[in-house]
Design a protein around this motif. Structure first.
Motif, PDB file in Angstrom:
ATOM      1  N   GLU A  22       0.833  -1.202   0.000  1.00  0.00           N
ATOM      2  CA  GLU A  22       0.000   0.000   0.000  1.00  0.00           C
ATOM      3  C   GLU A  22       0.871   1.257   0.000  1.00  0.00           C
ATOM      4  O   GLU A  22       1.917   1.296   0.642  1.00  0.00           O
ATOM      5  N   PRO A  23       0.439   2.302  -0.712  1.00  0.00           N
ATOM      6  CA  PRO A  23       1.174   3.566  -0.675  1.00  0.00           C
ATOM      7  C   PRO A  23       1.209   4.148   0.740  1.00  0.00           C
ATOM      8  O   PRO A  23       0.273   3.974   1.522  1.00  0.00           O
ATOM      9  N   MET A  24       2.279   4.844   1.046  1.00  0.00           N
ATOM     10  CA  MET A  24       2.454   5.459   2.356  1.00  0.00           C
ATOM     11  C   MET A  24       1.630   6.739   2.441  1.00  0.00           C
ATOM     12  O   MET A  24       1.536   7.497   1.477  1.00  0.00           O
ATOM     13  N   GLY A  25       1.068   6.986   3.624  1.00  0.00           N
ATOM     14  CA  GLY A  25       0.412   8.251   3.905  1.00  0.00           C
ATOM     15  C   GLY A  25       1.441   9.247   4.420  1.00  0.00           C
ATOM     16  O   GLY A  25       2.622   8.925   4.610  1.00  0.00           O
ATOM     17  N   ALA A  26       1.002  10.467   4.676  1.00  0.00           N
ATOM     18  CA  ALA A  26       1.896  11.537   5.095  1.00  0.00           C
ATOM     19  C   ALA A  26       2.641  11.212   6.395  1.00  0.00           C
ATOM     20  O   ALA A  26       3.849  11.443   6.485  1.00  0.00           O
ATOM     21  N   GLU A  27       1.943  10.682   7.384  1.00  0.00           N
ATOM     22  CA  GLU A  27       2.581  10.417   8.678  1.00  0.00           C
ATOM     23  C   GLU A  27       3.668   9.353   8.549  1.00  0.00           C
ATOM     24  O   GLU A  27       4.769   9.500   9.073  1.00  0.00           O
ATOM     25  N   GLU A  28       3.359   8.276   7.840  1.00  0.00           N
ATOM     26  CA  GLU A  28       4.329   7.199   7.662  1.00  0.00           C
ATOM     27  C   GLU A  28       5.525   7.683   6.832  1.00  0.00           C
ATOM     28  O   GLU A  28       6.676   7.388   7.148  1.00  0.00           O
ATOM     29  N   PHE A  29       5.254   8.451   5.781  1.00  0.00           N
ATOM     30  CA  PHE A  29       6.319   8.990   4.941  1.00  0.00           C
ATOM     31  C   PHE A  29       7.218   9.919   5.764  1.00  0.00           C
ATOM     32  O   PHE A  29       8.444   9.838   5.687  1.00  0.00           O
ATOM     33  N   ASP A  30       6.623  10.779   6.571  1.00  0.00           N
ATOM     34  CA  ASP A  30       7.387  11.709   7.405  1.00  0.00           C
ATOM     35  C   ASP A  30       8.246  10.956   8.423  1.00  0.00           C
ATOM     36  O   ASP A  30       9.420  11.284   8.615  1.00  0.00           O
ATOM     37  N   ARG A  31       7.678   9.935   9.062  1.00  0.00           N
ATOM     38  CA  ARG A  31       8.441   9.140  10.031  1.00  0.00           C
ATOM     39  C   ARG A  31       9.649   8.484   9.373  1.00  0.00           C
ATOM     40  O   ARG A  31      10.726   8.429   9.954  1.00  0.00           O
ATOM     41  N   TYR A  32       9.462   7.969   8.174  1.00  0.00           N
ATOM     42  CA  TYR A  32      10.539   7.255   7.491  1.00  0.00           C
ATOM     43  C   TYR A  32      11.627   8.204   6.973  1.00  0.00           C
ATOM     44  O   TYR A  32      12.808   7.890   7.041  1.00  0.00           O
ATOM     45  N   THR A  33      11.246   9.365   6.458  1.00  0.00           N
ATOM     46  CA  THR A  33      12.199  10.215   5.749  1.00  0.00           C
ATOM     47  C   THR A  33      12.835  11.323   6.582  1.00  0.00           C
ATOM     48  O   THR A  33      13.966  11.717   6.296  1.00  0.00           O
ATOM     49  N   GLN A  34      12.148  11.851   7.584  1.00  0.00           N
ATOM     50  CA  GLN A  34      12.616  13.053   8.262  1.00  0.00           C
ATOM     51  C   GLN A  34      14.027  12.892   8.814  1.00  0.00           C
ATOM     52  O   GLN A  34      14.338  11.924   9.507  1.00  0.00           O
ATOM     53  N   GLY A  35      14.877  13.856   8.473  1.00  0.00           N
ATOM     54  CA  GLY A  35      16.258  13.861   8.944  1.00  0.00           C
ATOM     55  C   GLY A  35      17.203  13.038   8.086  1.00  0.00           C
ATOM     56  O   GLY A  35      18.396  12.981   8.355  1.00  0.00           O
ATOM     57  N   LYS A  36      16.692  12.396   7.038  1.00  0.00           N
ATOM     58  CA  LYS A  36      17.518  11.550   6.182  1.00  0.00           C
ATOM     59  C   LYS A  36      17.866  12.257   4.880  1.00  0.00           C
ATOM     60  O   LYS A  36      17.156  13.145   4.427  1.00  0.00           O
ATOM     61  N   THR A  37      18.948  11.811   4.295  1.00  0.00           N
ATOM     62  CA  THR A  37      19.309  12.164   2.934  1.00  0.00           C
ATOM     63  C   THR A  37      19.231  10.868   2.144  1.00  0.00           C
ATOM     64  O   THR A  37      19.990   9.941   2.414  1.00  0.00           O
ATOM     65  N   LEU A  38      18.302  10.795   1.203  1.00  0.00           N
ATOM     66  CA  LEU A  38      18.091   9.573   0.442  1.00  0.00           C
ATOM     67  C   LEU A  38      18.495   9.768  -1.010  1.00  0.00           C
ATOM     68  O   LEU A  38      18.114  10.754  -1.641  1.00  0.00           O
ATOM     69  N   PHE A  39      19.256   8.827  -1.500  1.00  0.00           N
ATOM     70  CA  PHE A  39      19.629   8.804  -2.911  1.00  0.00           C
ATOM     71  C   PHE A  39      18.653   7.898  -3.645  1.00  0.00           C
ATOM     72  O   PHE A  39      18.267   6.843  -3.137  1.00  0.00           O
TER      73      PHE A  39
END
Length: 133
Positions: A22-39
């Protein structure tokens, strides 16, 4: 018949790896990405890098040293980005897989699909503004 029931019970006890993600919602996306640098990669090559900051702010680069600041928000089940040099929203469906994030542009199976190729602690390279005569 008994062997068939045992086999069926065994198969239903296995993990559901074929289940649609399932696609991620805003909260899940924010939890996973915040503070990261993703390539991100596309079709086996490096595509770009994005730094995820607090307050749903981002910095994106196509790995050319030019960086664009922007914001993201959720709309219609997609994560949409608006950058300083482009006011047109760029919307993606993000799915979390065992290998990391996958992103499908505008949730179109025929469109660009990116995948996470790493999380680094280093800052991304952003060159200063171009100046000249």
């Amino acid at each position: 018949m008994r062997l068939l029931l045992i086999l069926l019970a065994f198969l239903t006890s296995l993990p559901q790896t074929g289940r649609a993600i399932e696609p991620m919602g805003a909260e899940e996306f924010d939890r996973y990405t915040q503070g990261k640098t993703l390539f991100y990669g596309f079709d086996g090559t490096a595509y770009g890098v994005e730094r995820y900051l607090p307050g749903r702010r981002v910095i994106w680069s196509f790995l050319d040293g030019r960086c664009q600041e922007g914001i993201w928000y959720e709309e219609a089940g997609q994560i949409c980005f608006v950058y300083e040099d482009n006011s047109q929203p760029q919307c993606w469906s993000f799915m979390l897989t065992p290998e990391g994030l996958n992103a499908r542009f505008q949730n179109d199976p025929q469109a660009t699909e990116l995948y996470e190729s790493g999380d680094v602690d280093d800052e991304m390279i952003c060159l200063g503004p171009e100046v000249g005569v």
